[in-house]
Design a protein around this motif. Structure first.
Motif, mmCIF file in Angstrom:
data_model
loop_
_atom_site.group_PDB
_atom_site.id
_atom_site.type_symbol
_atom_site.label_atom_id
_atom_site.label_comp_id
_atom_site.label_asym_id
_atom_site.label_seq_id
_atom_site.Cartn_x
_atom_site.Cartn_y
_atom_site.Cartn_z
ATOM 1 N N VAL A 77 0.833 -1.210 0.000
ATOM 2 C CA VAL A 77 0.000 0.000 0.000
ATOM 3 C C VAL A 77 0.864 1.254 0.000
ATOM 4 N N ALA A 78 1.812 1.336 0.924
ATOM 5 C CA ALA A 78 2.640 2.539 1.035
ATOM 6 C C ALA A 78 3.493 2.788 -0.205
ATOM 7 N N PRO A 79 4.221 1.781 -0.752
ATOM 8 C CA PRO A 79 5.015 2.065 -1.960
ATOM 9 C C PRO A 79 4.172 2.520 -3.142
ATOM 10 N N ILE A 80 3.035 1.860 -3.384
ATOM 11 C CA ILE A 80 2.197 2.247 -4.523
ATOM 12 C C ILE A 80 1.612 3.641 -4.306
ATOM 13 N N ALA A 81 1.153 3.912 -3.091
ATOM 14 C CA ALA A 81 0.592 5.240 -2.804
ATOM 15 C C ALA A 81 1.651 6.324 -2.945
ATOM 16 N N ASN A 82 2.884 6.055 -2.530
ATOM 17 C CA ASN A 82 3.946 7.056 -2.637
ATOM 18 C C ASN A 82 4.306 7.334 -4.093
ATOM 19 N N VAL A 83 4.419 6.283 -4.902
ATOM 20 C CA VAL A 83 4.777 6.472 -6.310
ATOM 21 C C VAL A 83 3.675 7.227 -7.049
ATOM 22 N N THR A 84 2.428 6.802 -6.873
ATOM 23 C CA THR A 84 1.323 7.505 -7.550
ATOM 24 C C THR A 84 1.165 8.918 -7.015
ATOM 25 N N GLY A 85 1.481 9.129 -5.736
ATOM 26 C CA GLY A 85 1.421 10.479 -5.186
ATOM 27 C C GLY A 85 2.454 11.402 -5.804
ATOM 28 N N ILE A 86 3.667 10.885 -6.022
ATOM 29 C CA ILE A 86 4.700 11.692 -6.675
ATOM 30 C C ILE A 86 4.291 12.021 -8.106
ATOM 31 N N LEU A 87 3.741 11.056 -8.816
ATOM 32 C CA LEU A 87 3.276 11.322 -10.187
ATOM 33 C C LEU A 87 2.207 12.395 -10.198
ATOM 34 N N TYR A 88 1.329 12.351 -9.203
ATOM 35 C CA TYR A 88 0.250 13.339 -9.174
ATOM 36 C C TYR A 88 0.751 14.728 -8.809
ATOM 37 N N THR A 89 1.837 14.797 -8.044
ATOM 38 C CA THR A 89 2.356 16.087 -7.594
ATOM 39 C C THR A 89 2.978 16.880 -8.731
ATOM 40 N N ILE A 90 3.542 16.210 -9.737
ATOM 41 C CA ILE A 90 4.211 16.903 -10.848
ATOM 42 C C ILE A 90 3.191 17.753 -11.597
ATOM 43 N N PRO A 91 3.447 19.042 -11.800
ATOM 44 C CA PRO A 91 2.509 19.887 -12.549
ATOM 45 C C PRO A 91 2.255 19.334 -13.944
ATOM 46 N N SER A 92 1.020 19.467 -14.406
ATOM 47 C CA SER A 92 0.628 18.843 -15.669
ATOM 48 C C SER A 92 1.403 19.414 -16.851
ATOM 49 N N VAL A 93 1.591 20.736 -16.899
ATOM 50 C CA VAL A 93 2.329 21.334 -18.013
ATOM 51 C C VAL A 93 3.755 20.804 -18.050
ATOM 52 N N ALA A 94 4.382 20.709 -16.874
ATOM 53 C CA ALA A 94 5.735 20.166 -16.817
ATOM 54 C C ALA A 94 5.759 18.704 -17.242
ATOM 55 N N ALA A 444 10.769 22.732 -16.969
ATOM 56 C CA ALA A 444 9.819 21.687 -16.581
ATOM 57 C C ALA A 444 10.395 20.814 -15.476
ATOM 58 N N MET A 445 11.671 20.474 -15.585
ATOM 59 C CA MET A 445 12.312 19.673 -14.536
ATOM 60 C C MET A 445 12.339 20.434 -13.219
ATOM 61 N N LEU A 446 12.666 21.721 -13.271
ATOM 62 C CA LEU A 446 12.788 22.499 -12.040
ATOM 63 C C LEU A 446 11.435 22.698 -11.368
ATOM 64 N N VAL A 447 10.394 22.995 -12.144
ATOM 65 C CA VAL A 447 9.079 23.210 -11.533
ATOM 66 C C VAL A 447 8.537 21.901 -10.960
ATOM 67 N N ALA A 448 8.868 20.768 -11.576
ATOM 68 C CA ALA A 448 8.464 19.484 -11.008
ATOM 69 C C ALA A 448 9.154 19.254 -9.665
ATOM 70 N N LEU A 449 10.440 19.579 -9.579
ATOM 71 C CA LEU A 449 11.165 19.439 -8.307
ATOM 72 C C LEU A 449 10.599 20.370 -7.237
ATOM 73 N N VAL A 450 10.225 21.585 -7.634
ATOM 74 C CA VAL A 450 9.648 22.526 -6.664
ATOM 75 C C VAL A 450 8.319 21.992 -6.128
ATOM 76 N N ALA A 451 7.491 21.444 -7.005
ATOM 77 C CA ALA A 451 6.205 20.898 -6.560
ATOM 78 C C ALA A 451 6.402 19.710 -5.618
ATOM 79 N N ILE A 452 7.338 18.815 -5.955
ATOM 80 C CA ILE A 452 7.600 17.662 -5.088
ATOM 81 C C ILE A 452 8.167 18.125 -3.749
#
Length: 492
Positions: A77-94, A444-452
Protein backbone atom coordinates in the motif's frame (compact mmCIF):
# COMPACT_ATOMS: atom_id res chain seq x y z
CA UNK A 1 11.07 37.20 -21.50
CA UNK A 2 7.50 37.47 -22.79
CA UNK A 3 5.54 40.39 -21.37
CA UNK A 4 2.33 42.18 -22.40
CA UNK A 5 3.08 44.16 -25.51
CA UNK A 6 5.81 41.87 -26.86
CA UNK A 7 5.31 40.23 -30.30
CA UNK A 8 5.04 36.72 -28.84
CA UNK A 9 2.44 37.86 -26.32
CA UNK A 10 0.40 39.76 -28.92
CA UNK A 11 0.52 36.84 -31.33
CA UNK A 12 -0.79 34.43 -28.72
CA UNK A 13 -3.75 36.47 -27.56
CA UNK A 14 -4.75 38.42 -30.68
CA UNK A 15 -4.99 35.70 -33.30
CA UNK A 16 -8.77 36.11 -33.50
CA UNK A 17 -11.41 36.59 -36.21
CA UNK A 18 -12.12 40.06 -37.53
CA UNK A 19 -15.72 40.09 -36.29
CA UNK A 20 -16.52 41.90 -33.08
CA UNK A 21 -13.11 43.53 -33.42
CA UNK A 22 -13.30 45.86 -30.43
CA UNK A 23 -14.21 43.14 -27.93
CA UNK A 24 -11.66 40.74 -29.34
CA UNK A 25 -8.94 43.38 -29.44
CA UNK A 26 -9.51 44.06 -25.74
CA UNK A 27 -9.31 40.34 -24.88
CA UNK A 28 -12.81 40.43 -23.44
CA UNK A 29 -15.61 37.88 -23.21
CA UNK A 30 -17.29 38.19 -26.65
CA UNK A 31 -20.64 36.31 -26.89
CA UNK A 32 -21.22 37.42 -30.49
CA UNK A 33 -17.84 36.13 -31.62
CA UNK A 34 -18.39 32.85 -29.75
CA UNK A 35 -21.83 32.35 -31.35
CA UNK A 36 -20.49 33.13 -34.83
CA UNK A 37 -17.59 30.69 -34.44
CA UNK A 38 -19.32 27.92 -32.50
CA UNK A 39 -18.49 25.38 -35.20
CA UNK A 40 -14.80 25.78 -34.33
CA UNK A 41 -15.38 24.10 -30.98
CA UNK A 42 -17.00 20.89 -32.23
CA UNK A 43 -13.87 18.96 -33.19
CA UNK A 44 -11.82 20.13 -30.16
CA UNK A 45 -14.74 19.20 -27.89
CA UNK A 46 -14.95 15.68 -29.31
CA UNK A 47 -11.20 15.28 -29.04
CA UNK A 48 -11.30 16.55 -25.47
CA UNK A 49 -13.94 13.95 -24.59
CA UNK A 50 -11.91 11.21 -26.27
CA UNK A 51 -8.77 12.13 -24.31
CA UNK A 52 -10.71 12.11 -21.03
CA UNK A 53 -12.40 8.75 -21.67
CA UNK A 54 -9.19 7.08 -22.88
CA UNK A 55 -7.14 8.40 -19.94
CA UNK A 56 -9.66 7.44 -17.25
CA UNK A 57 -10.12 3.99 -18.80
CA UNK A 58 -6.36 3.39 -18.90
CA UNK A 59 -6.05 4.64 -15.33
CA UNK A 60 -8.74 2.24 -14.13
CA UNK A 61 -7.11 -0.67 -15.93
CA UNK A 62 -3.84 0.06 -14.11
CA UNK A 63 -5.13 1.21 -10.70
CA UNK A 64 -7.71 -1.55 -10.15
CA UNK A 65 -5.29 -4.52 -10.21
CA UNK A 66 -2.77 -2.52 -8.17
CA UNK A 67 -5.44 -1.82 -5.53
CA UNK A 68 -6.53 -5.47 -5.44
CA UNK A 69 -2.89 -6.58 -5.12
CA UNK A 70 -2.28 -4.06 -2.32
CA UNK A 71 -5.50 -5.22 -0.66
CA UNK A 72 -4.15 -8.78 -0.58
CA UNK A 73 -0.56 -7.73 0.25
CA UNK A 74 -0.81 -4.82 2.67
CA UNK A 75 2.91 -4.03 2.57
CA UNK A 76 2.42 -2.77 -1.01
CA UNK A 77 0.00 0.00 0.00
CA UNK A 78 2.64 2.54 1.04
CA UNK A 79 5.02 2.07 -1.96
CA UNK A 80 2.20 2.25 -4.52
CA UNK A 81 0.59 5.24 -2.80
CA UNK A 82 3.95 7.06 -2.64
CA UNK A 83 4.78 6.47 -6.31
CA UNK A 84 1.32 7.50 -7.55
CA UNK A 85 1.42 10.48 -5.19
CA UNK A 86 4.70 11.69 -6.68
CA UNK A 87 3.28 11.32 -10.19
CA UNK A 88 0.25 13.34 -9.17
CA UNK A 89 2.36 16.09 -7.59
CA UNK A 90 4.21 16.90 -10.85
CA UNK A 91 2.51 19.89 -12.55
CA UNK A 92 0.63 18.84 -15.67
CA UNK A 93 2.33 21.33 -18.01
CA UNK A 94 5.74 20.17 -16.82
CA UNK A 95 4.71 16.53 -17.20
CA UNK A 96 3.71 17.03 -20.83
CA UNK A 97 7.07 18.51 -21.74
CA UNK A 98 9.08 16.03 -19.69
CA UNK A 99 7.43 13.25 -21.70
CA UNK A 100 8.14 14.82 -25.09
CA UNK A 101 11.71 13.49 -25.39
CA UNK A 102 10.37 10.00 -24.62
CA UNK A 103 6.98 9.75 -26.33
CA UNK A 104 7.09 12.67 -28.76
CA UNK A 105 4.30 15.07 -29.62
CA UNK A 106 0.85 13.63 -30.01
CA UNK A 107 -2.00 11.87 -28.31
CA UNK A 108 0.28 9.31 -26.64
CA UNK A 109 2.03 11.96 -24.54
CA UNK A 110 -1.30 13.48 -23.48
CA UNK A 111 -2.83 10.13 -22.55
CA UNK A 112 0.24 8.94 -20.62
CA UNK A 113 0.33 12.14 -18.55
CA UNK A 114 -3.41 12.26 -17.92
CA UNK A 115 -3.48 8.58 -17.01
CA UNK A 116 -0.75 9.15 -14.43
CA UNK A 117 -2.91 11.78 -12.74
CA UNK A 118 -5.82 9.35 -12.33
CA UNK A 119 -3.81 6.57 -10.67
CA UNK A 120 -3.68 8.01 -7.15
CA UNK A 121 -7.39 8.85 -7.11
CA UNK A 122 -8.55 5.49 -8.43
CA UNK A 123 -6.07 3.44 -6.39
CA UNK A 124 -7.07 5.08 -3.12
CA UNK A 125 -10.81 4.85 -3.77
CA UNK A 126 -10.73 1.22 -4.89
CA UNK A 127 -8.68 0.34 -1.81
CA UNK A 128 -10.98 2.37 0.45
CA UNK A 129 -14.01 0.60 -1.00
CA UNK A 130 -12.55 -2.87 -0.47
CA UNK A 131 -11.45 -2.01 3.07
CA UNK A 132 -14.96 -0.81 3.89
CA UNK A 133 -16.58 -4.17 3.11
CA UNK A 134 -18.00 -5.56 6.41
CA UNK A 135 -16.22 -8.59 7.82
CA UNK A 136 -19.60 -10.27 8.27
CA UNK A 137 -20.15 -10.20 4.50
CA UNK A 138 -16.79 -11.82 3.88
CA UNK A 139 -17.42 -14.47 6.53
CA UNK A 140 -20.81 -15.25 4.99
CA UNK A 141 -19.20 -15.66 1.56
CA UNK A 142 -16.52 -17.96 2.93
CA UNK A 143 -19.20 -19.94 4.73
CA UNK A 144 -20.93 -20.48 1.38
CA UNK A 145 -17.72 -22.01 0.02
CA UNK A 146 -16.68 -19.11 -2.22
CA UNK A 147 -13.09 -19.03 -3.37
CA UNK A 148 -11.05 -15.82 -2.88
CA UNK A 149 -11.66 -14.87 -6.53
CA UNK A 150 -15.40 -15.53 -6.26
CA UNK A 151 -15.48 -13.61 -2.99
CA UNK A 152 -13.87 -10.62 -4.69
CA UNK A 153 -16.23 -10.48 -7.67
CA UNK A 154 -19.47 -11.56 -5.99
CA UNK A 155 -19.21 -9.95 -2.55
CA UNK A 156 -16.40 -7.43 -2.09
CA UNK A 157 -16.50 -5.66 -5.45
CA UNK A 158 -20.29 -5.03 -5.49
CA UNK A 159 -20.12 -3.58 -1.96
CA UNK A 160 -17.09 -1.46 -2.89
CA UNK A 161 -18.72 -0.13 -6.06
CA UNK A 162 -20.02 3.16 -4.55
CA UNK A 163 -16.50 4.19 -3.49
CA UNK A 164 -15.08 3.08 -6.85
CA UNK A 165 -17.71 5.13 -8.71
CA UNK A 166 -16.86 8.12 -6.52
CA UNK A 167 -13.23 7.70 -7.55
CA UNK A 168 -14.21 7.54 -11.21
CA UNK A 169 -16.27 10.71 -10.80
CA UNK A 170 -13.37 12.55 -9.17
CA UNK A 171 -10.85 11.23 -11.69
CA UNK A 172 -13.06 12.23 -14.60
CA UNK A 173 -13.59 15.74 -13.22
CA UNK A 174 -9.85 16.10 -12.68
CA UNK A 175 -9.00 14.87 -16.16
CA UNK A 176 -11.53 17.17 -17.82
CA UNK A 177 -9.69 20.14 -16.33
CA UNK A 178 -6.19 18.86 -17.03
CA UNK A 179 -7.02 17.87 -20.60
CA UNK A 180 -7.50 21.56 -21.37
CA UNK A 181 -3.70 21.83 -21.12
CA UNK A 182 -3.07 18.87 -23.41
CA UNK A 183 -2.48 21.19 -26.36
CA UNK A 184 1.04 21.59 -24.94
CA UNK A 185 1.64 17.93 -25.76
CA UNK A 186 0.29 18.09 -29.30
CA UNK A 187 1.04 19.93 -32.51
CA UNK A 188 -2.43 19.56 -33.99
CA UNK A 189 -5.89 18.11 -33.42
CA UNK A 190 -5.35 15.02 -35.58
CA UNK A 191 -2.65 13.30 -33.53
CA UNK A 192 1.08 13.33 -33.62
CA UNK A 193 2.62 15.65 -36.16
CA UNK A 194 5.09 14.40 -38.73
CA UNK A 195 7.98 16.12 -36.99
CA UNK A 196 7.05 14.89 -33.54
CA UNK A 197 9.03 12.12 -31.93
CA UNK A 198 11.48 11.81 -34.79
CA UNK A 199 12.20 15.54 -34.65
CA UNK A 200 12.83 15.44 -30.91
CA UNK A 201 15.16 12.47 -31.24
CA UNK A 202 17.08 14.12 -34.09
CA UNK A 203 17.58 17.27 -31.99
CA UNK A 204 18.72 15.12 -29.06
CA UNK A 205 21.39 13.36 -31.15
CA UNK A 206 22.57 16.64 -32.66
CA UNK A 207 23.02 18.26 -29.24
CA UNK A 208 24.73 15.17 -27.84
CA UNK A 209 27.21 15.25 -30.73
CA UNK A 210 27.87 18.94 -30.13
CA UNK A 211 28.58 18.32 -26.46
CA UNK A 212 31.05 15.56 -27.27
CA UNK A 213 32.94 17.50 -29.96
CA UNK A 214 33.56 21.22 -29.35
CA UNK A 215 34.18 21.73 -33.08
CA UNK A 216 30.45 21.26 -33.73
CA UNK A 217 29.48 24.07 -31.37
CA UNK A 218 28.42 27.31 -33.09
CA UNK A 219 30.70 30.15 -32.05
CA UNK A 220 29.07 33.59 -31.84
CA UNK A 221 30.75 36.63 -33.38
CA UNK A 222 30.36 38.72 -30.24
CA UNK A 223 33.89 39.08 -28.68
CA UNK A 224 32.44 39.41 -25.18
CA UNK A 225 30.44 36.22 -25.63
CA UNK A 226 33.48 34.47 -27.05
CA UNK A 227 35.55 35.44 -24.01
CA UNK A 228 32.76 34.28 -21.68
CA UNK A 229 32.50 30.96 -23.47
CA UNK A 230 36.27 30.47 -23.27
CA UNK A 231 36.26 31.12 -19.51
CA UNK A 232 36.39 28.25 -17.06
CA UNK A 233 32.89 26.82 -16.50
CA UNK A 234 32.09 24.00 -14.07
CA UNK A 235 29.84 22.45 -16.72
CA UNK A 236 32.68 22.26 -19.23
CA UNK A 237 34.46 19.44 -17.41
CA UNK A 238 34.82 16.20 -19.29
CA UNK A 239 32.90 14.10 -16.77
CA UNK A 240 30.07 16.63 -16.46
CA UNK A 241 29.82 17.04 -20.21
CA UNK A 242 29.71 13.31 -20.77
CA UNK A 243 27.00 12.95 -18.12
CA UNK A 244 24.86 15.68 -19.67
CA UNK A 245 25.34 14.14 -23.10
CA UNK A 246 24.21 10.77 -21.79
CA UNK A 247 21.05 12.37 -20.39
CA UNK A 248 20.09 13.62 -23.84
CA UNK A 249 17.37 16.29 -23.80
CA UNK A 250 17.27 16.23 -20.01
CA UNK A 251 20.98 16.97 -19.92
CA UNK A 252 20.38 19.91 -22.24
CA UNK A 253 17.76 21.14 -19.78
CA UNK A 254 20.17 20.96 -16.85
CA UNK A 255 22.80 22.75 -18.91
CA UNK A 256 20.30 25.53 -19.68
CA UNK A 257 19.62 26.08 -15.99
CA UNK A 258 23.27 26.56 -15.06
CA UNK A 259 24.85 28.12 -18.15
CA UNK A 260 23.85 31.21 -20.11
CA UNK A 261 23.54 31.06 -23.89
CA UNK A 262 22.06 32.97 -26.80
CA UNK A 263 18.34 32.41 -27.25
CA UNK A 264 16.43 32.04 -30.47
CA UNK A 265 15.35 35.67 -30.27
CA UNK A 266 18.93 36.88 -30.06
CA UNK A 267 19.04 37.76 -26.33
CA UNK A 268 20.80 35.99 -23.51
CA UNK A 269 18.77 33.25 -21.85
CA UNK A 270 19.45 30.60 -19.24
CA UNK A 271 22.12 30.53 -16.59
CA UNK A 272 21.94 30.60 -12.82
CA UNK A 273 20.98 34.28 -12.74
CA UNK A 274 17.88 33.98 -14.86
CA UNK A 275 16.98 30.63 -13.33
CA UNK A 276 16.96 32.21 -9.87
CA UNK A 277 14.94 35.18 -11.15
CA UNK A 278 12.25 32.92 -12.58
CA UNK A 279 12.27 30.64 -9.53
CA UNK A 280 11.98 33.59 -7.17
CA UNK A 281 9.09 35.04 -9.16
CA UNK A 282 7.35 31.66 -9.13
CA UNK A 283 7.77 31.27 -5.36
CA UNK A 284 6.76 34.87 -4.68
CA UNK A 285 3.54 34.51 -6.69
CA UNK A 286 2.71 31.19 -5.02
CA UNK A 287 3.42 32.52 -1.52
CA UNK A 288 1.29 35.63 -2.04
CA UNK A 289 -1.61 33.51 -3.32
CA UNK A 290 -1.37 31.17 -0.31
CA UNK A 291 -1.29 34.09 2.15
CA UNK A 292 -4.40 35.61 0.54
CA UNK A 293 -6.20 32.25 0.55
CA UNK A 294 -5.33 31.57 4.20
CA UNK A 295 -6.49 35.05 5.23
CA UNK A 296 -9.95 34.22 3.87
CA UNK A 297 -10.34 30.46 4.35
CA UNK A 298 -8.80 29.86 7.80
CA UNK A 299 -10.90 32.30 9.87
CA UNK A 300 -14.06 31.33 7.99
CA UNK A 301 -13.39 27.60 8.42
CA UNK A 302 -12.59 27.97 12.12
CA UNK A 303 -15.78 29.90 12.84
CA UNK A 304 -18.01 27.61 10.76
CA UNK A 305 -16.41 24.49 12.25
CA UNK A 306 -16.76 25.77 15.80
CA UNK A 307 -20.41 26.72 15.44
CA UNK A 308 -21.31 23.69 13.33
CA UNK A 309 -23.01 25.86 10.76
CA UNK A 310 -22.20 26.30 7.12
CA UNK A 311 -21.30 22.70 6.34
CA UNK A 312 -23.22 22.91 3.08
CA UNK A 313 -21.24 26.03 2.15
CA UNK A 314 -17.89 24.36 2.82
CA UNK A 315 -18.75 21.23 0.83
CA UNK A 316 -20.23 23.27 -2.04
CA UNK A 317 -17.14 25.46 -2.26
CA UNK A 318 -14.96 22.34 -2.38
CA UNK A 319 -17.04 20.74 -5.12
CA UNK A 320 -17.14 23.91 -7.23
CA UNK A 321 -13.41 24.47 -6.78
CA UNK A 322 -12.68 20.89 -7.79
CA UNK A 323 -14.83 21.15 -10.91
CA UNK A 324 -13.45 24.43 -12.30
CA UNK A 325 -10.33 23.91 -14.46
CA UNK A 326 -7.38 26.02 -13.36
CA UNK A 327 -6.67 27.42 -16.80
CA UNK A 328 -10.32 28.47 -17.20
CA UNK A 329 -10.27 30.49 -13.99
CA UNK A 330 -6.94 32.09 -14.91
CA UNK A 331 -8.29 33.23 -18.28
CA UNK A 332 -11.57 34.48 -16.82
CA UNK A 333 -9.59 36.73 -14.49
CA UNK A 334 -7.39 37.80 -17.38
CA UNK A 335 -10.38 38.67 -19.57
CA UNK A 336 -12.23 40.66 -16.93
CA UNK A 337 -9.46 42.24 -14.83
CA UNK A 338 -6.47 42.29 -17.17
CA UNK A 339 -2.91 41.07 -16.79
CA UNK A 340 -0.45 41.51 -13.97
CA UNK A 341 0.82 40.05 -10.73
CA UNK A 342 -2.16 40.99 -8.54
CA UNK A 343 -4.81 39.58 -10.87
CA UNK A 344 -2.97 36.28 -11.38
CA UNK A 345 -2.35 36.06 -7.63
CA UNK A 346 -6.05 36.52 -6.87
CA UNK A 347 -6.98 33.80 -9.35
CA UNK A 348 -4.52 31.41 -7.72
CA UNK A 349 -5.86 32.36 -4.28
CA UNK A 350 -9.36 31.37 -5.38
CA UNK A 351 -7.98 27.98 -6.44
CA UNK A 352 -6.35 27.57 -3.02
CA UNK A 353 -9.37 28.48 -0.89
CA UNK A 354 -11.56 25.32 -1.31
CA UNK A 355 -9.14 22.74 0.20
CA UNK A 356 -8.18 25.03 3.08
CA UNK A 357 -11.77 26.00 3.90
CA UNK A 358 -13.13 22.47 3.69
CA UNK A 359 -10.31 20.80 5.62
CA UNK A 360 -10.47 23.46 8.33
CA UNK A 361 -14.22 22.95 8.72
CA UNK A 362 -13.97 19.15 8.71
CA UNK A 363 -11.02 19.20 11.14
CA UNK A 364 -12.93 21.35 13.61
CA UNK A 365 -16.03 19.18 13.37
CA UNK A 366 -14.04 15.97 13.87
CA UNK A 367 -12.81 17.09 17.30
CA UNK A 368 -14.49 14.86 19.88
CA UNK A 369 -17.51 16.60 21.39
CA UNK A 370 -16.56 15.29 24.84
CA UNK A 371 -13.29 17.24 24.65
CA UNK A 372 -15.14 20.40 23.63
CA UNK A 373 -17.69 19.95 26.42
CA UNK A 374 -14.87 19.47 28.91
CA UNK A 375 -13.38 22.79 27.80
CA UNK A 376 -16.70 24.51 28.22
CA UNK A 377 -17.03 22.94 31.66
CA UNK A 378 -13.72 24.53 32.62
CA UNK A 379 -15.20 27.94 31.81
CA UNK A 380 -13.47 28.53 28.46
CA UNK A 381 -15.01 31.06 26.13
CA UNK A 382 -15.45 30.53 22.39
CA UNK A 383 -12.14 32.12 21.44
CA UNK A 384 -10.09 30.26 24.01
CA UNK A 385 -11.89 27.01 23.21
CA UNK A 386 -10.95 27.35 19.53
CA UNK A 387 -7.29 28.21 20.12
CA UNK A 388 -6.58 25.94 23.10
CA UNK A 389 -8.68 22.86 22.37
CA UNK A 390 -10.15 22.56 18.88
CA UNK A 391 -7.39 24.08 16.76
CA UNK A 392 -4.53 21.88 18.08
CA UNK A 393 -6.58 18.74 17.44
CA UNK A 394 -7.74 19.94 14.02
CA UNK A 395 -4.28 21.15 12.96
CA UNK A 396 -3.18 17.94 11.17
CA UNK A 397 -6.18 18.04 8.85
CA UNK A 398 -5.79 21.80 8.35
CA UNK A 399 -2.16 21.24 7.36
CA UNK A 400 -3.32 18.60 4.90
CA UNK A 401 -5.54 21.22 3.25
CA UNK A 402 -2.66 23.69 3.18
CA UNK A 403 -0.45 21.06 1.56
CA UNK A 404 -3.02 20.35 -1.14
CA UNK A 405 -3.51 24.05 -1.86
CA UNK A 406 0.21 24.81 -1.91
CA UNK A 407 0.94 22.06 -4.42
CA UNK A 408 -1.99 23.19 -6.59
CA UNK A 409 -0.83 26.80 -6.52
CA UNK A 410 2.79 25.95 -7.34
CA UNK A 411 1.62 23.79 -10.23
CA UNK A 412 -0.90 26.30 -11.59
CA UNK A 413 1.54 29.23 -11.35
CA UNK A 414 3.31 27.57 -14.29
CA UNK A 415 0.66 28.91 -16.67
CA UNK A 416 0.81 32.46 -15.24
CA UNK A 417 2.69 33.74 -18.36
CA UNK A 418 -0.45 33.02 -20.39
CA UNK A 419 -2.21 35.63 -18.25
CA UNK A 420 0.45 38.31 -18.52
CA UNK A 421 2.83 37.55 -15.61
CA UNK A 422 5.92 36.09 -17.22
CA UNK A 423 8.36 36.00 -14.29
CA UNK A 424 7.72 32.38 -13.35
CA UNK A 425 9.18 29.04 -14.35
CA UNK A 426 6.34 28.72 -16.83
CA UNK A 427 7.86 31.34 -19.14
CA UNK A 428 10.55 29.04 -20.65
CA UNK A 429 8.00 26.20 -20.80
CA UNK A 430 5.42 28.19 -22.75
CA UNK A 431 7.71 30.39 -24.84
CA UNK A 432 10.04 27.92 -26.51
CA UNK A 433 10.45 30.40 -29.37
CA UNK A 434 12.56 32.52 -27.00
CA UNK A 435 14.23 29.96 -24.74
CA UNK A 436 14.47 26.93 -27.02
CA UNK A 437 13.61 23.32 -26.31
CA UNK A 438 16.40 22.99 -23.75
CA UNK A 439 14.90 25.89 -21.77
CA UNK A 440 11.50 24.25 -21.88
CA UNK A 441 12.84 20.92 -20.59
CA UNK A 442 15.00 22.57 -17.92
CA UNK A 443 12.17 24.69 -16.54
CA UNK A 444 9.82 21.69 -16.58
CA UNK A 445 12.31 19.67 -14.54
CA UNK A 446 12.79 22.50 -12.04
CA UNK A 447 9.08 23.21 -11.53
CA UNK A 448 8.46 19.48 -11.01
CA UNK A 449 11.16 19.44 -8.31
CA UNK A 450 9.65 22.53 -6.66
CA UNK A 451 6.20 20.90 -6.56
CA UNK A 452 7.60 17.66 -5.09
CA UNK A 453 9.62 19.64 -2.52
CA UNK A 454 6.47 21.55 -1.54
CA UNK A 455 4.59 18.29 -1.05
CA UNK A 456 7.39 16.85 1.11
CA UNK A 457 7.85 19.98 3.24
CA UNK A 458 4.16 20.34 4.02
CA UNK A 459 3.97 16.60 4.69
CA UNK A 460 6.75 16.92 7.27
CA UNK A 461 5.03 19.96 8.77
CA UNK A 462 1.76 18.04 9.01
CA UNK A 463 3.52 15.23 10.85
CA UNK A 464 5.27 17.69 13.16
CA UNK A 465 2.04 19.43 14.25
CA UNK A 466 0.17 16.17 14.89
CA UNK A 467 -0.26 15.80 18.67
CA UNK A 468 1.50 12.82 20.20
CA UNK A 469 -1.79 11.48 21.52
CA UNK A 470 -3.26 11.33 18.03
CA UNK A 471 -0.17 9.51 16.74
CA UNK A 472 -0.51 6.90 19.47
CA UNK A 473 -4.23 6.44 18.90
CA UNK A 474 -3.67 5.97 15.17
CA UNK A 475 -1.21 3.23 15.91
CA UNK A 476 -3.96 1.10 17.45
CA UNK A 477 -7.07 2.32 15.69
CA UNK A 478 -7.19 3.68 12.16
CA UNK A 479 -8.60 7.16 11.93
CA UNK A 480 -9.56 8.20 8.44
CA UNK A 481 -8.72 11.74 7.52
CA UNK A 482 -10.90 12.47 4.49
CA UNK A 483 -8.65 15.08 2.91
CA UNK A 484 -10.98 17.10 0.72
CA UNK A 485 -8.74 17.92 -2.21
CA UNK A 486 -9.59 20.27 -5.00
CA UNK A 487 -8.73 17.40 -7.31
CA UNK A 488 -8.04 14.38 -5.05
CA UNK A 489 -10.46 13.61 -2.22
CA UNK A 490 -10.34 10.03 -0.96
CA UNK A 491 -14.05 9.31 -0.70
CA UNK A 492 -17.21 11.37 -1.28
Amino acid sequence: MTTPGSPQYEGFFRDRAASDADCVANNGVCPDWIAANLDRYVDPFLEHVWLVVASVACGLLIAFPLAVLAYRRRWLVAPIANVTGILYTIPSVAAFFLLLPITGRGALTAIVALTAYTLLILFRNVLEGLDAVPDEARDAGRGMGLTPRQLLWRVELPLALPAIMAGLRIATTTTVGLAALAFFARRGRTGRAAGGRQGVQEQRHRRRRALRDPRHRPRPDDPARTARDDAVDPCEGGDVTATLAALGSFGDGVDFLVRERQGRGGGDVGGLGQTWELLWGHLKLSFAAMVAACAVALPLGLVLGHTGRGGFLAVSVANIGRAVPSIALIFVFFAWFGAGFVNVMLALALLAIPPILTNTYVGMREVEREVVDAGRGMGMGAGRLIWSVELPLALPLIMAGLRVSAVNVVATATIAPLAGFATTLGDPIINAGVYGDEGRIGAAMLVALVAIATELLFGLAQRAVTPAGLKLSRGTQRRRLNVINRRVPTTP
